[in-house]
Design a protein around this motif. Structure first.
Motif, PDB file in Angstrom:
ATOM      1  N   GLN A 107      33.600  31.425  32.246  1.00 28.00           N
ATOM      2  CA  GLN A 107      33.550  32.820  31.849  1.00 28.00           C
ATOM      3  C   GLN A 107      32.135  33.363  31.886  1.00 28.00           C
ATOM      4  O   GLN A 107      31.175  32.643  31.635  1.00 28.00           O
ATOM      5  N   ILE A 108      32.073  34.640  32.218  1.00 26.98           N
ATOM      6  CA  ILE A 108      30.827  35.376  32.124  1.00 26.98           C
ATOM      7  C   ILE A 108      30.747  35.907  30.695  1.00 26.98           C
ATOM      8  O   ILE A 108      31.724  36.430  30.163  1.00 26.98           O
ATOM      9  N   THR A 109      29.589  35.772  30.076  1.00 27.23           N
ATOM     10  CA  THR A 109      29.343  36.375  28.764  1.00 27.23           C
ATOM     11  C   THR A 109      28.243  37.422  28.962  1.00 27.23           C
ATOM     12  O   THR A 109      27.669  37.515  30.041  1.00 27.23           O
ATOM     13  N   PRO A 110      27.914  38.192  27.935  1.00 28.54           N
ATOM     14  CA  PRO A 110      26.833  39.177  28.099  1.00 28.54           C
ATOM     15  C   PRO A 110      25.466  38.544  28.425  1.00 28.54           C
ATOM     16  O   PRO A 110      24.596  39.220  28.962  1.00 28.54           O
TER      17      PRO A 110
ATOM     18  N   PHE B 283      28.271  44.777  30.494  1.00 29.13           N
ATOM     19  CA  PHE B 283      29.279  43.719  30.385  1.00 29.13           C
ATOM     20  C   PHE B 283      30.668  44.288  30.110  1.00 29.13           C
ATOM     21  O   PHE B 283      31.660  43.807  30.646  1.00 29.13           O
ATOM     22  N   SER B 284      30.747  45.317  29.296  1.00 31.22           N
ATOM     23  CA  SER B 284      32.050  45.882  28.924  1.00 31.22           C
ATOM     24  C   SER B 284      32.807  46.475  30.118  1.00 31.22           C
ATOM     25  O   SER B 284      34.009  46.704  30.029  1.00 31.22           O
ATOM     26  N   GLU B 285      32.131  46.706  31.235  1.00 32.46           N
ATOM     27  CA  GLU B 285      32.785  47.243  32.426  1.00 32.46           C
ATOM     28  C   GLU B 285      33.464  46.171  33.277  1.00 32.46           C
ATOM     29  O   GLU B 285      34.197  46.492  34.212  1.00 32.46           O
ATOM     30  N   ILE B 286      33.228  44.904  32.947  1.00 38.80           N
ATOM     31  CA  ILE B 286      33.883  43.823  33.682  1.00 38.80           C
ATOM     32  C   ILE B 286      35.347  43.803  33.268  1.00 38.80           C
ATOM     33  O   ILE B 286      35.669  43.701  32.086  1.00 38.80           O
ATOM     34  N   VAL B 287      36.240  43.906  34.233  1.00 38.91           N
ATOM     35  CA  VAL B 287      37.671  43.950  33.940  1.00 38.91           C
ATOM     36  C   VAL B 287      38.133  42.647  33.301  1.00 38.91           C
ATOM     37  O   VAL B 287      38.845  42.652  32.303  1.00 38.91           O
ATOM     38  N   ASP B 288      37.723  41.509  33.849  1.00 39.31           N
ATOM     39  CA  ASP B 288      38.124  40.215  33.307  1.00 39.31           C
ATOM     40  C   ASP B 288      36.988  39.204  33.507  1.00 39.31           C
ATOM     41  O   ASP B 288      36.769  38.732  34.621  1.00 39.31           O
ATOM     42  N   PRO B 289      36.267  38.882  32.439  1.00 42.06           N
ATOM     43  CA  PRO B 289      35.149  37.947  32.566  1.00 42.06           C
ATOM     44  C   PRO B 289      35.580  36.479  32.661  1.00 42.06           C
ATOM     45  O   PRO B 289      34.736  35.590  32.800  1.00 42.06           O
ATOM     46  N   ASP B 290      36.885  36.224  32.610  1.00 45.75           N
ATOM     47  CA  ASP B 290      37.398  34.854  32.713  1.00 45.75           C
ATOM     48  C   ASP B 290      37.493  34.469  34.189  1.00 45.75           C
ATOM     49  O   ASP B 290      38.271  35.051  34.936  1.00 45.75           O
TER      50      ASP B 290
ATOM     51  N   ALA C 106      29.355  40.919  41.869  1.00 44.48           N
ATOM     52  CA  ALA C 106      29.404  42.294  41.356  1.00 44.48           C
ATOM     53  C   ALA C 106      29.624  42.293  39.846  1.00 44.48           C
ATOM     54  O   ALA C 106      28.993  43.083  39.119  1.00 44.48           O
ATOM     55  N   ASP C 107      30.489  41.420  39.356  1.00 44.53           N
ATOM     56  CA  ASP C 107      30.692  41.307  37.907  1.00 44.53           C
ATOM     57  C   ASP C 107      29.434  40.784  37.216  1.00 44.53           C
ATOM     58  O   ASP C 107      29.068  41.256  36.137  1.00 44.53           O
ATOM     59  N   LEU C 108      28.771  39.826  37.827  1.00 48.14           N
ATOM     60  CA  LEU C 108      27.512  39.326  37.260  1.00 48.14           C
ATOM     61  C   LEU C 108      26.482  40.447  37.177  1.00 48.14           C
ATOM     62  O   LEU C 108      25.763  40.562  36.178  1.00 48.14           O
ATOM     63  N   ASP C 109      26.412  41.267  38.222  1.00 49.30           N
ATOM     64  CA  ASP C 109      25.472  42.386  38.207  1.00 49.30           C
ATOM     65  C   ASP C 109      25.756  43.337  37.053  1.00 49.30           C
ATOM     66  O   ASP C 109      24.823  43.861  36.441  1.00 49.30           O
ATOM     67  N   LEU C 110      27.029  43.570  36.766  1.00 49.54           N
ATOM     68  CA  LEU C 110      27.372  44.412  35.612  1.00 49.54           C
ATOM     69  C   LEU C 110      26.828  43.811  34.322  1.00 49.54           C
ATOM     70  O   LEU C 110      26.220  44.515  33.512  1.00 49.54           O
ATOM     71  N   ALA C 111      27.047  42.518  34.130  1.00 45.74           N
ATOM     72  CA  ALA C 111      26.570  41.858  32.913  1.00 45.74           C
ATOM     73  C   ALA C 111      25.043  41.869  32.840  1.00 45.74           C
ATOM     74  O   ALA C 111      24.464  42.155  31.787  1.00 45.74           O
ATOM     75  N   ILE C 112      24.395  41.574  33.959  1.00 50.82           N
ATOM     76  CA  ILE C 112      22.930  41.533  33.996  1.00 50.82           C
ATOM     77  C   ILE C 112      22.339  42.911  33.676  1.00 50.82           C
ATOM     78  O   ILE C 112      21.320  43.012  32.989  1.00 50.82           O
ATOM     79  N   SER C 113      22.984  43.956  34.129  1.00 49.47           N
ATOM     80  CA  SER C 113      22.468  45.319  33.902  1.00 49.47           C
ATOM     81  C   SER C 113      22.843  45.881  32.530  1.00 49.47           C
ATOM     82  O   SER C 113      22.573  47.046  32.243  1.00 49.47           O
TER      83      SER C 113
ATOM     84  N   TRP D 163      22.866  31.847  37.654  1.00 46.65           N
ATOM     85  CA  TRP D 163      24.217  31.723  38.204  1.00 46.65           C
ATOM     86  C   TRP D 163      24.378  32.626  39.424  1.00 46.65           C
ATOM     87  O   TRP D 163      24.978  32.253  40.424  1.00 46.65           O
ATOM     88  N   LYS D 164      23.802  33.822  39.345  1.00 42.67           N
ATOM     89  CA  LYS D 164      23.855  34.735  40.486  1.00 42.67           C
ATOM     90  C   LYS D 164      23.171  34.108  41.700  1.00 42.67           C
ATOM     91  O   LYS D 164      23.694  34.177  42.817  1.00 42.67           O
ATOM     92  N   GLU D 165      22.024  33.480  41.509  1.00 39.33           N
ATOM     93  CA  GLU D 165      21.310  32.835  42.620  1.00 39.33           C
ATOM     94  C   GLU D 165      22.143  31.710  43.236  1.00 39.33           C
ATOM     95  O   GLU D 165      22.175  31.542  44.456  1.00 39.33           O
ATOM     96  N   ILE D 166      22.817  30.942  42.405  1.00 39.24           N
ATOM     97  CA  ILE D 166      23.693  29.878  42.897  1.00 39.24           C
ATOM     98  C   ILE D 166      24.812  30.476  43.752  1.00 39.24           C
ATOM     99  O   ILE D 166      25.106  29.994  44.849  1.00 39.24           O
ATOM    100  N   LEU D 167      25.438  31.544  43.247  1.00 39.12           N
ATOM    101  CA  LEU D 167      26.535  32.167  43.992  1.00 39.12           C
ATOM    102  C   LEU D 167      26.043  32.833  45.280  1.00 39.12           C
ATOM    103  O   LEU D 167      26.742  32.796  46.301  1.00 39.12           O
ATOM    104  N   LEU D 168      24.865  33.413  45.255  1.00 42.42           N
ATOM    105  CA  LEU D 168      24.312  33.994  46.478  1.00 42.42           C
ATOM    106  C   LEU D 168      24.082  32.920  47.535  1.00 42.42           C
ATOM    107  O   LEU D 168      24.365  33.132  48.724  1.00 42.42           O
ATOM    108  N   ALA D 169      23.581  31.763  47.110  1.00 41.84           N
ATOM    109  CA  ALA D 169      23.371  30.653  48.050  1.00 41.84           C
ATOM    110  C   ALA D 169      24.705  30.162  48.602  1.00 41.84           C
ATOM    111  O   ALA D 169      24.826  29.865  49.796  1.00 41.84           O
ATOM    112  N   TRP D 170      25.715  30.080  47.743  1.00 39.77           N
ATOM    113  CA  TRP D 170      27.041  29.645  48.187  1.00 39.77           C
ATOM    114  C   TRP D 170      27.620  30.653  49.178  1.00 39.77           C
ATOM    115  O   TRP D 170      28.166  30.270  50.219  1.00 39.77           O
ATOM    116  N   LYS D 171      27.487  31.936  48.877  1.00 33.31           N
ATOM    117  CA  LYS D 171      27.986  32.983  49.778  1.00 33.31           C
ATOM    118  C   LYS D 171      27.299  32.890  51.139  1.00 33.31           C
ATOM    119  O   LYS D 171      27.951  32.993  52.183  1.00 33.31           O
TER     120      LYS D 171
END
Length: 102
Positions: free
Chosen positions: A64-67, A45-52, A35-42, A87-95
């Protein structure tokens, strides 16, 4: 990640990415991360509470997630930089592997 038709067999050790994501063992935690990655991708990024995403992981992990990308490294090791969509694809596969094993 290895999976047979019967079950998920786990992560092949020795890979920085595999060693890192192994600490996320519940599909809901991975979903929150995505969900945080989706914020950055869209562009939100500033809506991510903690990118660490390295804090509290021990072993001197830094993540860390960057913009524009995801950064992962351990103290004394080279930094890995991954585009957000990759990175999102990697996490989707892991999930998917975690859900398959439940």
């Amino acid at each position: 990640m290895q999976r047979s038709p019967e079950k998920f067999h786990g992560i092949i050790s020795g890979n920085t990415i595999a060693n890192y994501i192994y600490s996320y063992r519940h599909p809901d935690d991975v979903a929150d991360y995505i969900a945080d990655l989706d914020l950055a991708i869209s562009g939100n990024f500033s809506e991510i509470v903690d990118p660490d995403y390295g804090g509290g992981m021990g072993n001197y992990w830094f993540a860390q997630i960057t913009p524009t990308h995801f950064e992962l490294w351990q103290e004394g090791h080279e930094k890995t930089i991954i585009p957000l969509n990759d990175w999102k694809e990697i996490l989707l596969a892991w999930k998917e592997c975690l859900e398959y094993n439940e």
